[in-house]
Design a protein around this motif. Structure first.
Motif, PDB file in Angstrom:
ATOM      1  N   GLN A  76       0.825  -1.202   0.000  1.00  0.00           N
ATOM      2  CA  GLN A  76       0.000   0.000   0.000  1.00  0.00           C
ATOM      3  C   GLN A  76       0.865   1.260   0.000  1.00  0.00           C
ATOM      4  OE1 GLN A  76      -3.229  -0.004   2.832  1.00  0.00           O
ATOM      5  NE2 GLN A  76      -3.937  -2.019   2.185  1.00  0.00           N
ATOM      6  N   TYR A  77       1.963   1.228   0.744  1.00  0.00           N
ATOM      7  CA  TYR A  77       2.891   2.361   0.735  1.00  0.00           C
ATOM      8  C   TYR A  77       3.543   2.506  -0.635  1.00  0.00           C
ATOM      9  CZ  TYR A  77       7.076   5.100   1.959  1.00  0.00           C
ATOM     10  OH  TYR A  77       8.066   6.036   2.001  1.00  0.00           O
ATOM     11  N   ASP A  78       3.935   1.385  -1.222  1.00  0.00           N
ATOM     12  CA  ASP A  78       4.543   1.389  -2.550  1.00  0.00           C
ATOM     13  C   ASP A  78       3.582   2.003  -3.574  1.00  0.00           C
ATOM     14  OD1 ASP A  78       6.919  -0.124  -4.178  1.00  0.00           O
ATOM     15  OD2 ASP A  78       5.054  -0.204  -5.321  1.00  0.00           O
ATOM     16  N   ALA A  79       2.317   1.620  -3.516  1.00  0.00           N
ATOM     17  CA  ALA A  79       1.325   2.160  -4.446  1.00  0.00           C
ATOM     18  C   ALA A  79       1.139   3.659  -4.228  1.00  0.00           C
ATOM     19  CB  ALA A  79      -0.004   1.432  -4.269  1.00  0.00           C
ATOM     20  N   LEU A  80       1.238   4.103  -2.971  1.00  0.00           N
ATOM     21  CA  LEU A  80       1.056   5.517  -2.643  1.00  0.00           C
ATOM     22  C   LEU A  80       2.151   6.372  -3.264  1.00  0.00           C
ATOM     23  CD1 LEU A  80      -0.550   7.631  -0.950  1.00  0.00           C
ATOM     24  CD2 LEU A  80       1.067   7.164   0.903  1.00  0.00           C
ATOM     25  N   TRP A  81       3.418   6.028  -2.988  1.00  0.00           N
ATOM     26  CA  TRP A  81       4.482   6.896  -3.489  1.00  0.00           C
ATOM     27  C   TRP A  81       4.732   6.710  -4.983  1.00  0.00           C
ATOM     28  CZ3 TRP A  81       8.629   4.840  -5.906  1.00  0.00           C
ATOM     29  CH2 TRP A  81       9.078   3.571  -5.549  1.00  0.00           C
ATOM     30  N   SER A  82       4.599   5.503  -5.498  1.00  0.00           N
ATOM     31  CA  SER A  82       4.834   5.294  -6.927  1.00  0.00           C
ATOM     32  C   SER A  82       3.714   5.922  -7.754  1.00  0.00           C
ATOM     33  CB  SER A  82       4.979   3.804  -7.248  1.00  0.00           C
ATOM     34  OG  SER A  82       3.796   3.094  -6.939  1.00  0.00           O
ATOM     35  N   GLY A  83       2.483   5.900  -7.223  1.00  0.00           N
ATOM     36  CA  GLY A  83       1.388   6.577  -7.905  1.00  0.00           C
ATOM     37  C   GLY A  83       1.603   8.080  -7.941  1.00  0.00           C
ATOM     38  N   ALA A  84       2.081   8.642  -6.832  1.00  0.00           N
ATOM     39  CA  ALA A  84       2.373  10.071  -6.778  1.00  0.00           C
ATOM     40  C   ALA A  84       3.487  10.427  -7.761  1.00  0.00           C
ATOM     41  CB  ALA A  84       2.780  10.464  -5.361  1.00  0.00           C
ATOM     42  N   LEU A  85       4.468   9.571  -7.862  1.00  0.00           N
ATOM     43  CA  LEU A  85       5.587   9.792  -8.787  1.00  0.00           C
ATOM     44  C   LEU A  85       5.094   9.792 -10.231  1.00  0.00           C
ATOM     45  CD1 LEU A  85       8.690  10.098  -8.600  1.00  0.00           C
ATOM     46  CD2 LEU A  85       8.851   7.634  -8.933  1.00  0.00           C
ATOM     47  N   GLU A  86       4.236   8.861 -10.549  1.00  0.00           N
ATOM     48  CA  GLU A  86       3.710   8.763 -11.906  1.00  0.00           C
ATOM     49  C   GLU A  86       2.877   9.984 -12.275  1.00  0.00           C
ATOM     50  OE1 GLU A  86       0.866   5.753 -14.507  1.00  0.00           O
ATOM     51  OE2 GLU A  86       1.789   5.060 -12.646  1.00  0.00           O
ATOM     52  N   ARG A  87       2.073  10.464 -11.351  1.00  0.00           N
ATOM     53  CA  ARG A  87       1.223  11.625 -11.620  1.00  0.00           C
ATOM     54  C   ARG A  87       2.012  12.916 -11.703  1.00  0.00           C
ATOM     55  NH1 ARG A  87      -1.800   8.659  -7.921  1.00  0.00           N
ATOM     56  NH2 ARG A  87      -1.159   9.995  -6.174  1.00  0.00           N
ATOM     57  N   ALA A  88       3.225  12.937 -11.155  1.00  0.00           N
ATOM     58  CA  ALA A  88       4.021  14.169 -11.115  1.00  0.00           C
ATOM     59  C   ALA A  88       4.574  14.567 -12.473  1.00  0.00           C
ATOM     60  CB  ALA A  88       5.159  14.012 -10.119  1.00  0.00           C
ATOM     61  N   GLY A  89       4.611  13.646 -13.431  1.00  0.00           N
ATOM     62  CA  GLY A  89       5.168  13.970 -14.746  1.00  0.00           C
ATOM     63  C   GLY A  89       6.671  13.790 -14.800  1.00  0.00           C
ATOM     64  N   GLU A  90       7.307  14.486 -15.714  1.00  0.00           N
ATOM     65  CA  GLU A  90       8.726  14.270 -15.973  1.00  0.00           C
ATOM     66  C   GLU A  90       9.667  15.236 -15.258  1.00  0.00           C
ATOM     67  OE1 GLU A  90       9.842  11.639 -17.599  1.00  0.00           O
ATOM     68  OE2 GLU A  90       7.747  11.029 -17.764  1.00  0.00           O
ATOM     69  N   ASP A  91       9.160  16.341 -14.739  1.00  0.00           N
ATOM     70  CA  ASP A  91      10.011  17.311 -14.043  1.00  0.00           C
ATOM     71  C   ASP A  91      10.553  16.668 -12.772  1.00  0.00           C
ATOM     72  OD1 ASP A  91      11.137  19.354 -12.566  1.00  0.00           O
ATOM     73  OD2 ASP A  91       9.514  20.768 -12.888  1.00  0.00           O
ATOM     74  N   PRO A  92      11.871  16.511 -12.645  1.00  0.00           N
ATOM     75  CA  PRO A  92      12.429  15.821 -11.469  1.00  0.00           C
ATOM     76  C   PRO A  92      12.154  16.541 -10.153  1.00  0.00           C
ATOM     77  CG  PRO A  92      14.188  16.765 -12.798  1.00  0.00           C
ATOM     78  CD  PRO A  92      12.930  16.873 -13.602  1.00  0.00           C
ATOM     79  N   VAL A  93      12.038  17.881 -10.199  1.00  0.00           N
ATOM     80  CA  VAL A  93      11.726  18.614  -8.971  1.00  0.00           C
ATOM     81  C   VAL A  93      10.315  18.256  -8.501  1.00  0.00           C
ATOM     82  CG1 VAL A  93      11.400  20.878  -7.912  1.00  0.00           C
ATOM     83  CG2 VAL A  93      13.299  20.507  -9.506  1.00  0.00           C
ATOM     84  N   GLU A  94       9.372  18.232  -9.432  1.00  0.00           N
ATOM     85  CA  GLU A  94       8.000  17.867  -9.080  1.00  0.00           C
ATOM     86  C   GLU A  94       7.910  16.409  -8.647  1.00  0.00           C
ATOM     87  OE1 GLU A  94       5.467  19.908  -8.598  1.00  0.00           O
ATOM     88  OE2 GLU A  94       6.981  21.441  -9.004  1.00  0.00           O
TER      89      GLU A  94
END
Length: 213
Positions: A76-94
């Motif tokens: 569940q934690y993995d899905a939380l942060w990896s989902g957030a990463l995917e939604r953030a797009g390509e900008d490494p700061v975001e």
């Protein structure tokens, strides 16, 4: 196979998944109520409102149930942060901001989650099954963090992205511990903000970018 035959099979699978979910959720409640050592198949079954035989059927033993509870917590934690990463797009700061935001979400370190993490982490060295679960998820997370830092530090010497990833994980772990031990004096929003400020100071090119509100 006829539709009549397919439907019962589908229903059995759905029922099995529902029972399994019931037991995993009940295991979390039992750990919160009784602690890890005193959680048993019986306490979990009681929390779930099921017979102990059902718990044995799905998980065979207390060790099997608790190992799968830890795996579920990590998943569940993995899905939380990896989902957030995917939604953030390509900008490494975001992407970095998204990971930090996810790290301090209630689903990652809320008051009903942190005691579970610390209960299991206290047993990692003495329980190889727990250690193996943690190692697999931790390796995936570290690889993702290193990828983000490599994008942010393209010209840095080899190994610095890994160092920043390790510092970031240590920072999160430290704030999780503070939130766990002194929840009345520290809040998740403050921990998230402090993490962003600290990372900007560790890597000055991020100042004014990652630490903005």
């Amino acid at each position: 196979m006829s539709q009549a035959q397919q439907k019962p099979r589908k229903e059995r699978k759905e029922n099995a998944e529902r029972r399994r979910r019931q037991l995993l959720d009940a295991a979390r409640r039992s750990i919160l109520a009784h602690g890890l050592a005193r959680t048993t198949l019986a306490t979990v079954a009681a929390e779930a409102g099921l017979s102990q035989g059902v718990a044995v059927f799905y998980f065979q033993s207390k060790g099997g149930l608790l190992t799968e509870t830890l795996r579920d917590l990590y998943a569940q934690y993995d899905a939380l942060w990896s989902g957030a990463l995917e939604r953030a797009g390509e900008d490494p700061v975001e992407r970095l901001r998204a990971i930090i935001r996810a790290d301090f979400h209630a689903d990652a370190c809320g008051p009903d989650i942190l005691p579970l993490w610390f209960a299991f982490w206290g047993e990692l060295r003495s329980t190889p099954e727990y250690d193996a679960v943690a190692a697999g998820f931790d390796a995936r997370r570290r690889a993702a963090l290193i990828g983000v830092w490599q994008a942010l530090m393209a010209d840095a010497p080899a190994g610095e992205a890994g160092q920043m990833a390790d510092w970031m994980e240590t920072l999160t772990d430290g704030y999780w511990q503070r939130l766990h031990l002194a929840p009345e004096s520290f809040e998740r929003a403050a921990a998230e903000r402090a993490s962003r400020v600290c990372i900007a100071r560790l890597h000055p090119p991020l100042a004014g970018r990652i630490d903005r509100d």
